[in-house]
Write a protein that holds these residues in place. Structure first.
Motif, PDB file in Angstrom:
ATOM      1  N   ASN A 118       9.405  -6.609   4.735  1.00  0.00           N
ATOM      2  CA  ASN A 118      10.605  -7.294   5.211  1.00  0.00           C
ATOM      3  C   ASN A 118      11.501  -7.626   4.025  1.00  0.00           C
ATOM      4  N   GLY A 119      12.693  -8.093   4.287  1.00  0.00           N
ATOM      5  CA  GLY A 119      13.681  -8.297   3.225  1.00  0.00           C
ATOM      6  C   GLY A 119      13.223  -9.266   2.161  1.00  0.00           C
ATOM      7  N   GLU A 120      12.597 -10.347   2.595  1.00  0.00           N
ATOM      8  CA  GLU A 120      12.175 -11.381   1.640  1.00  0.00           C
ATOM      9  C   GLU A 120      11.114 -10.854   0.693  1.00  0.00           C
ATOM     10  N   HIS A 121      10.072 -10.236   1.250  1.00  0.00           N
ATOM     11  CA  HIS A 121       8.983  -9.745   0.415  1.00  0.00           C
ATOM     12  C   HIS A 121       9.417  -8.560  -0.448  1.00  0.00           C
ATOM     13  N   MET A 122      10.210  -7.654   0.132  1.00  0.00           N
ATOM     14  CA  MET A 122      10.641  -6.484  -0.629  1.00  0.00           C
ATOM     15  C   MET A 122      11.531  -6.910  -1.802  1.00  0.00           C
ATOM     16  N   TRP A 154       3.746  -6.034 -11.871  1.00  0.00           N
ATOM     17  CA  TRP A 154       2.922  -4.913 -11.389  1.00  0.00           C
ATOM     18  C   TRP A 154       3.312  -3.589 -12.061  1.00  0.00           C
ATOM     19  N   LYS A 155       4.113  -3.706 -13.131  1.00  0.00           N
ATOM     20  CA  LYS A 155       4.575  -2.498 -13.817  1.00  0.00           C
ATOM     21  C   LYS A 155       3.423  -1.721 -14.441  1.00  0.00           C
ATOM     22  N   GLY A 188       9.266  -8.553  -4.384  1.00  0.00           N
ATOM     23  CA  GLY A 188       8.404  -7.577  -5.058  1.00  0.00           C
ATOM     24  C   GLY A 188       9.161  -6.827  -6.146  1.00  0.00           C
ATOM     25  N   LEU A 189      10.410  -6.436  -5.836  1.00  0.00           N
ATOM     26  CA  LEU A 189      11.187  -5.716  -6.832  1.00  0.00           C
ATOM     27  C   LEU A 189      11.640  -6.641  -7.954  1.00  0.00           C
ATOM     28  N   GLU A 208       0.643  -2.349  -3.177  1.00  0.00           N
ATOM     29  CA  GLU A 208      -0.458  -3.239  -3.559  1.00  0.00           C
ATOM     30  C   GLU A 208       0.047  -4.648  -3.832  1.00  0.00           C
ATOM     31  N   TYR A 209       1.211  -4.733  -4.494  1.00  0.00           N
ATOM     32  CA  TYR A 209       1.755  -6.049  -4.833  1.00  0.00           C
ATOM     33  C   TYR A 209       2.279  -6.759  -3.568  1.00  0.00           C
TER      34      TYR A 209
END
Length: 811
Positions: free
Chosen positions: A733-737, A747-748, A740-741, A762-763
């Motif tokens: 969803n918008g919030e998590h995406m 998570w790099k 995450g970015l 995974e993240y």
């Protein structure tokens, strides 16, 4: 009964003859079974009372019997008719005239209750009616004899048609004289020259009525005697034979009236029957004759209804214990009795007009009451017929339905037979909407046929199903000879009620289609709607049922597989649909398949593709910015494509598309393609949902991906999915995406090991655990098969189920 015995009765018995006033409605308890003795006594009294003095031995004291208190001629009150006397001596001999004369002669007052206007039976006396029914049945021995009732009834109709037109001063109520005359001429021209009627029987009935009415025998006894004469005939033939006898008398009366002024023979007969007096007083007689003709009309109506009942397929659809047959057994014999009784009463009126004189006609209210009695009886018979017709209609519909079911269960040489049965065996039932011409069913025998079944709704042309078929036919016409194009769609409209509005809507919709249609709604068999609902699952939403070249139903709704795969779905079977799903995984290729040519190129070039949506322009700006930053930081080629949301508002979506293009945030699908993208996802839901169960859906990655996308599309908030080539996708969803970015640095390192998409996925899973709060909705149209449970695309828990009503106007 032999009436000759009246001559042997001694005249001295006249003093003891004290007949009582009878009723055409009342059932005389002492005359239910007529005997020769009582009839003889009545006839002798009558003959002696009105014989000329020079021919009788009756003395004045006998004639004025004061012991009985009843004048001998009072026995005539039971019939309402007094035998003809010399017209010049009529008033002087009796010493009375006008109404006084009628009262003294028993044609008026209490004596006129011969027609049955003051009896317990007329008021519905149960015991009398029960006893009457019993005696009627005793006079019915068999149904072995019958008549060709329809031709005979046709003749009778002609005889009675517009009878009032023959009398001077009477005007027709029917304003459409020309049409009426044409109908009569048609009836005359169509009369059969040879109609078999037992003339001996009808003559016996006529003689019975004439002799007994003239002799003063009560109407009930005469009616029972007639029933005795026709005891071997069916109930419809009984009443028809009595009506034939009356029709002959009435017809002769009409012929004399019609030809009186032009035919010497008719005038001679009229003079002998003293009809000029009738013609002179026609205006004054109108109320009485109107009442007579109303009674005759009721007799005809009841007779026709009885005939209608016996024309029903009783032996085919009913048993002796059927409620409708039991009801008929209770009412039909009584209806026959009262019809014949009314015929007898009507005959007395014709006797008065042609023999006794107009002063002996019965009062209008008496005839009207008898007509009312018949009308009530007719109502019962009509009710029975309606019940029978409804039952027969249901049985025929069930038979037609079962036949249709059997036809579609069989394998045929081609599909002509199933289609013919569906379209009422009409070879030219179909219409080519594209070429504007009628076609025959045999033109489709070597093709797959898809029946587009819908209600007649002008909104169909704006439906998703209509758009899908338009797309399919556009693709088909590009290469009409290829194997995937060997199919035809036939529109089959159904409606519970067809009226002018529905027919106009049908014609208008037919003109806007490119495929085939039925040429008229009547071409569809009546049981088709029931068959579609019960066997093919049609409710309200259009369905596309596919029939192969051998007439087998191979798919109950192929519209969804057509929407997903287009012509690759051919031949549109359920098995073909299953194979297509087995060959497709949850990839970007399946999700965007051909909607944007650039995506196919990106996939081939192994670029990262991100589809995103929602209507929050602030989130769109932030997300596209961070996505581009992360792509540069990771050194990947990322392509962004905006696909909007499910059930989009056109104005709002177009504004967002304009802003994205103006600010160069990303590429976008065209407005029309956004609508189609989400419609295709809904088709995936329906199509794939048929192949999964509540247990398997939890582990079906394709179904879980479809549910997730539809959940995202049901919200106005942002969302995104990212994939590379034909590999798996990561969604959020918008919030998590966005988070995450934004936290790409965390998570790099994992990205360097397993790749960008798996590391991001995974993240995002970790974020679900750390921040479990979310609110996910899945809005689906309330049509088609709905699952009992749906798992949340975010956390996997079962979602709560609600019913939602929504009205969304564009803004």
């Amino acid at each position: 009964m032999d009436t000759k015995t009246t001559a042997a009765i001694p005249t001295q018995n006249l003093a003891s003859a004290t007949p009582t006033a009878a009723s055409a409605y009342e059932v005389p308890q002492n005359q239910l079974t007529p005997t020769a003795a009582n009839a003889t006594e009545s006839l002798t009294s009558t003959v002696a009372a009105y014989a000329p003095q020079s021919l009788t031995t009756i003395t004045t004291p006998h004639h004025q019997n004061t012991t009985s208190g009843v004048a001998p001629h009072q026995s005539l009150a039971s019939s309402g008719i007094v035998p003809y006397q010399n017209r010049a001596a009529r008033s002087s001999a009796v010493g009375l005239s006008g109404r006084t004369a009628r009262t003294a002669l028993g044609v008026d007052g209490r004596a006129s209750r011969t027609l049955g206007l003051d009896s317990r039976a007329a008021r519905g006396g149960t015991s009398d009616e029960t006893e009457l029914s019993k005696r009627i049945m005793e006079l019915h021995e068999s149904d072995e004899r019958g008549l060709a009732v329809k031709p005979v009834l046709h003749i009778i109709d002609v005889i009675f048609h517009r009878a009032t037109a023959d009398l001077p001063g009477f005007s027709l109520q029917n304003s459409d004289i020309g049409t009426d005359e044409k109908a009569v001429m048609y009836s005359v021209a169509s009369l059969q020259d040879n109609v078999e009627i037992p003339a001996r029987i009808t003559s016996a009935i006529s003689c019975e009525i004439l002799s007994k009415c003239s002799a003063g025998v009560d109407v009930h006894t005469i009616t029972m005697e007639i029933l005795q004469i026709i005891k071997h005939y069916g109930w419809d033939s009984k009443v028809l034979l009595a009506l034939v006898a009356f029709a002959v008398t009435f017809g002769e009366f009409r012929l004399v009236l019609q030809q009186y002024s032009t035919n010497p023979l008719a005038k001679g007969v009229a003079l002998l029957k003293q009809l000029p007096e009738l013609l002179e007083h026609a205006g004054a007689l109108k109320p009485k004759l109107d009442a007579l003709y109303d009674l005759i009309k009721e007799i005809l109506d009841v007779t026709k209804k009885i005939v209608d009942f016996y024309n029903l397929p009783r032996n085919e659809y009913f048993t002796a214990d059927s409620p409708e047959i039991l009801a008929a057994a209770s009412h039909i014999p009584t209806a026959v009795y009262w019809s014949i009784r009314s015929i007898v009463v009507s005959s007395t009126q014709i006797l008065a007009l042609t023999g006794m004189g107009i002063e002996y006609l019965t009062e209008p209210w008496e005839l009207s009451s008898l007509a009312h009695k018949l009308n009530n009886i007719k109502g019962h018979v009509v009710d029975i017929i309606e019940r029978c017709n409804k039952f027969v209609e249901r049985k025929k519909e069930d038979e037609a339905y079962e036949y249709l079911v059997r036809i579609f269960q069989l394998t045929h040489i081609d599909n002509s037979k199933p289609l013919s049965v569906l379209f009422n065996e009409d070879r030219q039932a179909l219409y080519d909407c594209y070429n504007k011409k009628r076609i025959v069913i045999e033109d489709l025998k070597r093709k797959v046929v898809a029946l587009f079944i819908t209600e007649v709704d002008p909104e169909i042309i704006r439906s998703s199903e209509f758009a899908i078929l338009q797309q399919m036919y556009a693709e088909k016409r590009q290469s009409i000879t290829r194997s995937e194009s060997q199919y035809e769609v036939v529109w089959v409209p159904i409606s519970n009620v067809w009226n002018d509005d529905k027919n106009r809507a049908f014609d208008k919709l037919k003109e806007q289609m490119e495929w085939h249609s039925v040429h008229h709604p009547s071409a569809v068999t009546r049981v088709a709607p029931r068959f579609f609902r019960e066997k093919w699952g049609f409710v309200k939403k259009p369905v596309l049922v596919v029939i192969d070249t051998q007439g087998r139903v191979v798919h109950h709704n192929a519209i969804h597989m057509m929407c997903i795969w287009g012509s690759l779905s051919y031949p549109f079977t359920a098995n073909r649909e299953k194979l297509l799903w087995e060959d497709n995984a949850w990839t970007m290729g399946l999700l965007i398949d051909g909607l944007d040519p650039n995506v196919a190129v990106w996939i081939q070039e192994q670029k990262y593709v991100c589809l995103y949506g929602g209507e929050d322009i602030d989130w769109i700006r932030k997300f596209t910015r961070i996505a581009k930053d992360v792509a540069r930081e990771s050194g990947i080629q990322l392509e962004l494509l905006y696909v909007g949301k499910s059930k989009p508002h056109e104005k709002a979506t177009r504004n967002i598309i304009d802003l994205i293009s103006k600010e160069n945030l990303s590429r976008t699908l065209d407005w029309n393609l956004i609508w189609y993208f989400w419609m295709r996802l809904e088709s995936m839901w329906h199509s794939k949902g048929q192949l999964t169960t509540a247990e398997t859906v939890k582990h079906d990655r394709v179904m879980q991906g479809i549910i997730a996308m539809l959940s995202y599309g049901s919200s106005s908030q942002g969302w995104a999915v990212i994939s590379r080539g034909f590999e798996g996708m990561v969604k959020g969803n918008g919030e998590h995406m966005f988070r995450g970015l934004t936290e790409h640095g965390l998570w790099k390192r994992r990205e360097a090991v397993i790749g960008f998409v798996p590391a991001l996925d995974e993240y995002l899973q970790k974020l679900h655990v750390d921040a479990p709060h979310h609110c996910t909705s899945l809005i689906l149209p309330a049509t088609g098969a709905m699952p009992d449970t749906v798992a949340c695309s975010e956390c996997g828990r079962l979602m709560e189920r609600y019913t939602m009503f929504r009205c969304c106007l564009d803004y």
